[in-house]
Design a protein around this motif. Sequence first.
Motif, PDB file in Angstrom:
ATOM      1  N   LYS A  23      23.392 145.821  22.700  1.00 11.11           N
ATOM      2  CA  LYS A  23      22.897 146.580  24.628  1.00 11.11           C
ATOM      3  C   LYS A  23      22.023 145.394  25.349  1.00 11.11           C
ATOM      4  N   ASN A  24      20.895 144.335  24.559  1.00 11.96           N
ATOM      5  CA  ASN A  24      20.507 142.806  25.290  1.00 11.96           C
ATOM      6  C   ASN A  24      21.873 141.996  24.777  1.00 11.96           C
ATOM      7  N   ASN A  25      22.490 141.717  24.160  1.00 15.30           N
ATOM      8  CA  ASN A  25      23.254 140.544  23.966  1.00 15.30           C
ATOM      9  C   ASN A  25      22.739 140.134  23.017  1.00 15.30           C
ATOM     10  N   ARG A  26      22.436 140.488  21.894  1.00 14.95           N
ATOM     11  CA  ARG A  26      21.104 139.729  21.274  1.00 14.95           C
ATOM     12  C   ARG A  26      21.453 140.572  20.033  1.00 14.95           C
ATOM     13  N   THR A  27      20.377 139.144  19.152  1.00 15.01           N
ATOM     14  CA  THR A  27      20.347 139.465  17.977  1.00 15.01           C
ATOM     15  C   THR A  27      19.136 139.434  17.331  1.00 15.01           C
ATOM     16  N   ILE A  28      18.677 140.569  16.477  1.00 18.28           N
ATOM     17  CA  ILE A  28      17.017 141.379  16.528  1.00 18.28           C
ATOM     18  C   ILE A  28      16.689 140.935  15.332  1.00 18.28           C
TER      19      ILE A  28
END
Length: 222
Positions: free
Chosen positions: A103-108
């Motif tokens: 949803k936040n267009n990132r890799t965590i």
Amino acid sequence: MSIKNNLQSILNAIPKSVTLIAVSKTKPAEDILEAYNAGQRVFGENKIQEMVEKHAILPKDIEWHMIGHLQSNKVKYMAPFVSLIHGIDSLKKLEEINKQAIKNNRTINCLLQIKIAKEDTKFGLSIKDADNLLTSNELKKLENIQICGFMGMASFTDDETIVKNEFRILKNYLISSKKYIAANFNPTILSMGMSGDYEIAIEEGSNMVRIGSSIFGTRNYI
């Protein structure tokens, strides 16, 4: 001693290769800012709401680490900015983190928490459960997370032999886990050691320590 002096004393005592997480849970923003102005950039919180509130008012180049036991329903609040989530102890939580990362267009980035202490109050996966998770097809589907290594907490005891042995278990597991190959698994971080045992942890291979009271003073419990 001041926060600045405490911080410098610890930095002088640990190798440059070890990342210091200043555990700022329950501490006011003013204390964090004092550490920040002394050069510290990595801070750890154990409650998502508290971390979100501090993130909103403090400098944006701070790296926020979630080090507490994770509540899946609150992941969405920190997903836009959290740098590293310690203490993952289930596939379900990884799936929720992956969902919010998309949803936040990132890799965590995440660490799996391995239960190395004998105490029932400590959370974490058994090594067998970690093996099962790392070899699961479900894990391979999670493209927006990166498992960067492991976190562990030793038993709360004055017996250094017990503490050393527990830290050694986690170090050995980091080494043996490298046989598992996945795009989202690259184990390089070993997060172990707190104010009372970080020196032992570093001797046993830790490259990330979580230190609070030795920097900020006695914890303010709320």
